[in-house]
Design a protein around this motif. Sequence first.
Motif, PDB file in Angstrom:
ATOM      1  N   SER A 164       0.855  -1.185   0.000  1.00 15.43           N
ATOM      2  CA  SER A 164       0.000   0.000   0.000  1.00 15.43           C
ATOM      3  C   SER A 164       0.895   1.240   0.000  1.00 15.43           C
ATOM      4  N   PRO A 165       0.319   2.430  -0.172  1.00 25.58           N
ATOM      5  CA  PRO A 165       1.140   3.645  -0.288  1.00 25.58           C
ATOM      6  C   PRO A 165       2.135   3.867   0.853  1.00 25.58           C
ATOM      7  N   GLN A 166       1.767   3.508   2.089  1.00 30.58           N
ATOM      8  CA  GLN A 166       2.657   3.758   3.223  1.00 30.58           C
ATOM      9  C   GLN A 166       3.368   2.496   3.716  1.00 30.58           C
ATOM     10  N   TYR A 167       3.296   1.435   2.929  1.00 26.43           N
ATOM     11  CA  TYR A 167       3.892   0.158   3.336  1.00 26.43           C
ATOM     12  C   TYR A 167       5.384   0.304   3.632  1.00 26.43           C
ATOM     13  N   CYS A 168       6.112   0.928   2.728  1.00 26.50           N
ATOM     14  CA  CYS A 168       7.571   1.005   2.863  1.00 26.50           C
ATOM     15  C   CYS A 168       8.029   1.973   3.947  1.00 26.50           C
ATOM     16  N   ASP A 169       7.093   2.705   4.548  1.00 28.96           N
ATOM     17  CA  ASP A 169       7.444   3.559   5.681  1.00 28.96           C
ATOM     18  C   ASP A 169       7.701   2.722   6.933  1.00 28.96           C
ATOM     19  N   SER A 170       7.229   1.489   6.915  1.00 27.86           N
ATOM     20  CA  SER A 170       7.345   0.623   8.087  1.00 27.86           C
ATOM     21  C   SER A 170       8.450  -0.410   7.891  1.00 27.86           C
ATOM     22  N   HIS A 171       9.505  -0.286   8.674  1.00 20.04           N
ATOM     23  CA  HIS A 171      10.568  -1.281   8.614  1.00 20.04           C
ATOM     24  C   HIS A 171      10.095  -2.613   9.182  1.00 20.04           C
ATOM     25  N   PHE A 172       9.077  -2.573  10.029  1.00 23.82           N
ATOM     26  CA  PHE A 172       8.553  -3.828  10.568  1.00 23.82           C
ATOM     27  C   PHE A 172       7.851  -4.627   9.468  1.00 23.82           C
ATOM     28  N   CYS A 173       7.094  -3.934   8.609  1.00 21.97           N
ATOM     29  CA  CYS A 173       6.457  -4.613   7.468  1.00 21.97           C
ATOM     30  C   CYS A 173       7.518  -5.236   6.567  1.00 21.97           C
ATOM     31  N   LEU A 174       8.575  -4.477   6.318  1.00 21.69           N
ATOM     32  CA  LEU A 174       9.647  -4.961   5.453  1.00 21.69           C
ATOM     33  C   LEU A 174      10.396  -6.123   6.106  1.00 21.69           C
ATOM     34  N   HIS A 175      10.516  -6.089   7.427  1.00 21.72           N
ATOM     35  CA  HIS A 175      11.154  -7.196   8.149  1.00 21.72           C
ATOM     36  C   HIS A 175      10.336  -8.476   7.981  1.00 21.72           C
ATOM     37  N   GLU A 176       9.020  -8.369   8.097  1.00 18.66           N
ATOM     38  CA  GLU A 176       8.156  -9.535   7.891  1.00 18.66           C
ATOM     39  C   GLU A 176       8.305 -10.069   6.470  1.00 18.66           C
ATOM     40  N   LEU A 177       8.317  -9.162   5.502  1.00 20.11           N
ATOM     41  CA  LEU A 177       8.467  -9.567   4.102  1.00 20.11           C
ATOM     42  C   LEU A 177       9.797 -10.284   3.892  1.00 20.11           C
ATOM     43  N   ALA A 178      10.868  -9.724   4.461  1.00 27.36           N
ATOM     44  CA  ALA A 178      12.186 -10.336   4.323  1.00 27.36           C
ATOM     45  C   ALA A 178      12.209 -11.729   4.946  1.00 27.36           C
ATOM     46  N   LEU A 179      11.565 -11.888   6.096  1.00 25.88           N
ATOM     47  CA  LEU A 179      11.514 -13.202   6.739  1.00 25.88           C
ATOM     48  C   LEU A 179      10.799 -14.220   5.858  1.00 25.88           C
ATOM     49  N   MET A 180       9.708 -13.807   5.237  1.00 26.68           N
ATOM     50  CA  MET A 180       8.978 -14.731   4.368  1.00 26.68           C
ATOM     51  C   MET A 180       9.831 -15.152   3.180  1.00 26.68           C
ATOM     52  N   MET A 181      10.549 -14.203   2.607  1.00 25.23           N
ATOM     53  CA  MET A 181      11.395 -14.524   1.461  1.00 25.23           C
ATOM     54  C   MET A 181      12.581 -15.391   1.881  1.00 25.23           C
ATOM     55  N   GLU A 182      13.168 -15.080   3.024  1.00 19.97           N
ATOM     56  CA  GLU A 182      14.345 -15.819   3.488  1.00 19.97           C
ATOM     57  C   GLU A 182      14.000 -17.250   3.892  1.00 19.97           C
ATOM     58  N   THR A 183      12.768 -17.473   4.321  1.00 18.45           N
ATOM     59  CA  THR A 183      12.341 -18.830   4.682  1.00 18.45           C
ATOM     60  C   THR A 183      11.669 -19.541   3.512  1.00 18.45           C
ATOM     61  N   LYS A 184      11.795 -18.954   2.319  1.00 15.89           N
ATOM     62  CA  LYS A 184      11.335 -19.576   1.071  1.00 15.89           C
ATOM     63  C   LYS A 184       9.831 -19.848   1.048  1.00 15.89           C
ATOM     64  N   LYS A 185       9.063 -18.951   1.643  1.00 16.22           N
ATOM     65  CA  LYS A 185       7.616 -19.100   1.591  1.00 16.22           C
ATOM     66  C   LYS A 185       7.097 -18.619   0.237  1.00 16.22           C
ATOM     67  N   LYS A 186       6.040 -19.243  -0.234  1.00 15.59           N
ATOM     68  CA  LYS A 186       5.350 -18.713  -1.408  1.00 15.59           C
ATOM     69  C   LYS A 186       4.603 -17.459  -0.965  1.00 15.59           C
ATOM     70  N   VAL A 187       4.844 -16.362  -1.645  1.00 17.34           N
ATOM     71  CA  VAL A 187       4.234 -15.089  -1.263  1.00 17.34           C
ATOM     72  C   VAL A 187       3.404 -14.548  -2.422  1.00 17.34           C
ATOM     73  N   ILE A 188       2.155 -14.204  -2.125  1.00 19.28           N
ATOM     74  CA  ILE A 188       1.264 -13.610  -3.119  1.00 19.28           C
ATOM     75  C   ILE A 188       1.249 -12.100  -2.893  1.00 19.28           C
ATOM     76  N   PRO A 189       1.806 -11.312  -3.814  1.00 20.64           N
ATOM     77  CA  PRO A 189       1.771  -9.856  -3.644  1.00 20.64           C
ATOM     78  C   PRO A 189       0.400  -9.293  -4.030  1.00 20.64           C
ATOM     79  N   VAL A 190      -0.086  -8.364  -3.235  1.00 24.38           N
ATOM     80  CA  VAL A 190      -1.313  -7.631  -3.553  1.00 24.38           C
ATOM     81  C   VAL A 190      -0.946  -6.151  -3.575  1.00 24.38           C
TER      82      VAL A 190
END
Length: 212
Positions: free
Chosen positions: A94-120
């Motif tokens: 969303s427009p303010q998603y990247c303002d949150s390092h916590f959101c980005l931390h969650e995203l990084a964890l999902m990618m690092e643990t090789k989860k299938k991620v559906i972007p919306v």
Amino acid sequence: MQRSSTARSNICGQILQSRKQVQTNNNPRPCDVFINHRGIDTKRSVAGLLYNHLRRDLRLRPFLDSKNMKPGDKLFDKIEGAIGQCKIGIAVFSPQYCDSHFCLHELALMMETKKKVIPVFCDVKPSELRVKDYGNCPAKDVDRFQMALEEAKYTVGLAFDTLAGDWSEFLARASDAVIKNLVEVEQERLISRKQKSVPQFHCRTYIKNLNN
């Protein structure tokens, strides 16, 4: 359409069956879908509706922080545990998603643990998503965030305009994407289990048999 309904029925049945086994063993129950989102943008709209739809209509077990956490829970432990145990993830950009390092931390964890991620991509284009470094985040984390964000931006996802979009159509498309990815994860798990159950063939045994 019938094939999709059959797959949906099968995967939901398998998930419910495994859930019963987990309950029998008195183990913590893992979530099926982790919803990564920026609360200020989407908690009361896209993320909240997705959670309710997946839980109520598809009888899945989604994870949304405001729904699955209670006072006293350790924030990082709960979130990281849910990501580690989930089958797939949904990243609601969303427009303010990247303002949150916590959101980005969650995203990084999902990618690092090789989860299938559906972007919306909700009210935002992939090209508009950039990690914002205000100087208060370690460089290694900024690198993690950038790598995860780039991977998500180049993953096929869903786009939705909250003002002009059709909400029922969006939920239907999101449901289909979730089911298809859960089916793939379940198939991969079964294949992996079968491969592990096949006895390993050792060279020494082969040579010994030749000499006998």
